[in-house]
Motif scaffolding. Structure first.
Motif, PDB file in Angstrom:
ATOM      1  N   ASN A  64       0.867  -1.177   0.000  1.00 54.70           N
ATOM      2  CA  ASN A  64       0.000   0.000   0.000  1.00 54.70           C
ATOM      3  C   ASN A  64       0.902   1.224   0.000  1.00 54.70           C
ATOM      4  N   LEU A  88      -9.505  -2.826  -2.944  1.00 52.97           N
ATOM      5  CA  LEU A  88      -9.112  -1.431  -3.164  1.00 52.97           C
ATOM      6  C   LEU A  88      -9.942  -0.414  -2.380  1.00 52.97           C
ATOM      7  N   VAL A  89     -10.543  -0.876  -1.292  1.00 50.85           N
ATOM      8  CA  VAL A  89     -11.309   0.039  -0.435  1.00 50.85           C
ATOM      9  C   VAL A  89     -10.384   1.119   0.133  1.00 50.85           C
ATOM     10  N   CYS A  90      -9.160   0.713   0.514  1.00 50.71           N
ATOM     11  CA  CYS A  90      -8.206   1.658   1.107  1.00 50.71           C
ATOM     12  C   CYS A  90      -7.834   2.761   0.113  1.00 50.71           C
ATOM     13  N   CYS A 136      -4.264  -4.776  -3.022  1.00 51.36           N
ATOM     14  CA  CYS A 136      -5.279  -5.610  -2.382  1.00 51.36           C
ATOM     15  C   CYS A 136      -6.439  -5.833  -3.359  1.00 51.36           C
ATOM     16  N   CYS A 182      -7.143  -1.230   5.405  1.00 56.08           N
ATOM     17  CA  CYS A 182      -7.035  -2.207   4.324  1.00 56.08           C
ATOM     18  C   CYS A 182      -7.210  -3.574   4.962  1.00 56.08           C
TER      19      CYS A 182
HETATM   20 ZN    ZN Z   1      -6.708  -2.244   0.551  1.00 54.69          ZN
END
Ligand code: ZN
Lengths: 128, 356
Positions: free
Chosen positions: A70, A89-91, A86, A106
């Motif tokens: 990240n 890809l929410v982060c 990841c 994440c």
């Molecule tokens: Zn993530």
């Protein structure tokens, strides 16, 4: 009463008002704490691995288990994840954070980036 | 004379200053926090005030041991050697389910799920497993291969929806057994299990005399006691509009011994042809609910909060508001797709303004 006394009384009133204002401001500060944070703290699987001052622009790749990556970007006093490998890809989709108590999580990489202040407390206790 | 008065006035001002500053009660405890990733496929946050890190760690060990147990019992994705859990209940042998002996913690959850089904008019239905498993499969595949992401075929969803009758879940409370009478039926407790487990943990902590903690398991927030001294906890409800970079929170809440649970379209989703498809599936359309970006429910009990936030997410506002006003000690906030907020009659009494 002479003009001198009147002046003295006026000065005393000013002094009292200033003191009260300082007290009120101090109380507000203590009550709410600091809202804008000083650091972005990196926690991997719950353990702090690094912290970065928000006042220094930087870009750093955070490595987690299983080749997780990240990219933490600090720019203009805010922190965000510029890129990540990841699956969800929410982060990377999370808005930039700068206030005490804000976090970017994440989940696949067990990574938390959270904002804290140098002085104790302030902001929210929990973001949800 | 004048000098004396001046001195007295200064002293008075100083006294006022000190008393104003000191009026925030301090317990002398330190605030700690911890994060965990092993329960209910989400992140768990614990924040607490304790006399020492050791004390905080001991409370966290108790919390995580309990969450671990609930997770193992309620998961539908994993089997554990020597344990009958909901995975076991969902399993079939020669095309039919077994009568499964279960832990009381499973029986209590399933009984609660039936109550919730009635209260929410079927919106929160744990018998939706066969439909939700199709969505789960397509979401997982779409997240790992975004270019090939697809929507589940409607006829498959409709066929699965034929097997979502909660009355076919046969509970025998005498013998603590569960039996799914419809062989095609599956349970999925995702809409209630986190809130239920968090509530059970919170009640156990209270029974153990512990307070000054706040838990968050994937949006299920539960405060145990107050924060430092007699201060309430400050909870920020995240802005569900992730494009809005200026507004991190849509509400700031003060909580003590209470829960706030948020269901949001931004929490778990995948993208097909540029459109987001999230995980809260409407039993009527078999598609993700599109009425709101998020719904937050504030109440004493995080189990009820979890169940209601899912149901409200799928209900028209008029109907949802009526349900909230009808249910005692429950408040709610709805965020509409345009970003507008609606509140139940008592919600705003818990909000506060955060100073810049
Ligand atoms: Zn993530």
């Amino acid at each position: 009463m002479g003009t001198n006394d009147r002046k003295k009384i006026r000065n005393d009133i000013i002094l009292a008002v200033v003191l009260l204002a300082v007290a009120a401001a101090a109380m507000l500060f203590w009550h709410f704490g600091k809202v804008e944070g000083d650091f972005a703290v990196v926690l991997i699987d719950g353990v702090e691995t690094a912290r970065y001052a928000l006042d220094t622009d930087t870009e750093v790749v955070i490595h987690t288990d299983n080749a997780g990556e990240n990219t933490l970007v600090i720019a203009g006093g805010k922190a965000y994840v510029g890129a990540a490998n990841c699956p969800d890809l929410v982060c990377a989709g999370h808005r930039a954070i700068s206030r005490v108590g804000e976090t970017i999580v994440c989940l696949p990489h067990k990574l938390v980036i959270k904002i804290t202040a140098a002085s104790d407390a302030g902001g929210v206790d929990m973001a949800a | 004379m004048m000098r004396k008065m001046r001195f007295a006035a200064l002293l008075l001002a100083l006294l006022l200053f000190c008393s104003m500053v000191a009026c925030k009660k301090q317990s002398g405890k330190t605030k700690y926090s911890a994060y965990y990733f092993d329960y209910f496929d989400t992140v768990t946050t614990v924040v607490g005030y304790a006399d020492s890190k050791d004390e905080f760690d001991r409370v966290c060990a108790s919390i995580t041991a309990q969450l671990e147990e609930y997770h193992r019992l309620y998961t539908i994705y994993n089997r554990y050697e020597g344990l009958n859990n909901l995975y076991t209940v969902n399993e079939t042998e020669d095309g039919v389910h077994n009568v499964v002996q279960v832990d009381e913690k499973i029986m209590d959850l399933l009984l609660y799920a039936k109550e919730i089904y009635t209260l929410t008019g079927g919106r929160t239905n744990i018998a939706m497993g066969s439909v939700l498993s199709i969505w789960h499969e397509y979401r997982e595949a779409g997240m790992h291969d975004p270019a090939g992401a697809e929507l589940p075929p409607m006829d498959a969803l409709r066929a699965a929806a034929e097997h979502t009758d909660i009355e076919q879940m046969i509970l025998d409370t005498e013998n603590n057994t569960v039996f799914l009478a419809d062989p095609e039926m599956r349970l999925d407790v995702g809409a209630i299990a986190k809130g239920y487990a968090v509530e059970m943990v919170a009640q156990q902590l209270t029974a153990d005399g512990i307070e000054g903690y706040i838990l968050n398991v994937g949006g299920n927030v539960r405060a145990i006691g107050t924060a430092d001294g007699d201060e309430p906890w400050s909870v920020g409800i995240e802005n569900p509009d992730t494009e809005d970079t200026e507004t991190p929170y849509i509400a700031y809440l003060h909580l003590s011994d209470a829960a706030v649970v948020t269901s949001g379209s931004y929490q778990r989703y995948y993208v097909v042809d540029g459109k987001n498809y999230h995980h809260i599936i409407d039993p009527e359309t078999l598609l993700p609910g599109e009425k709101y970006l998020a719904v937050s429910v504030l109440c004493r009990d995080s189990a009820l909060g979890d169940a209601l936030s899912t149901a409200l997410f799928l209900m028209d506002w008029e109907e949802g508001r009526a349900l909230v006003e009808f249910t005692p000690n429950v408040e709610a906030m709805w965020t509409l797709p345009g970003g507008e907020q609606k509140y139940s009659s008592g919600f705003e009494a818990y909000t506060f303004a955060m100073e810049k």
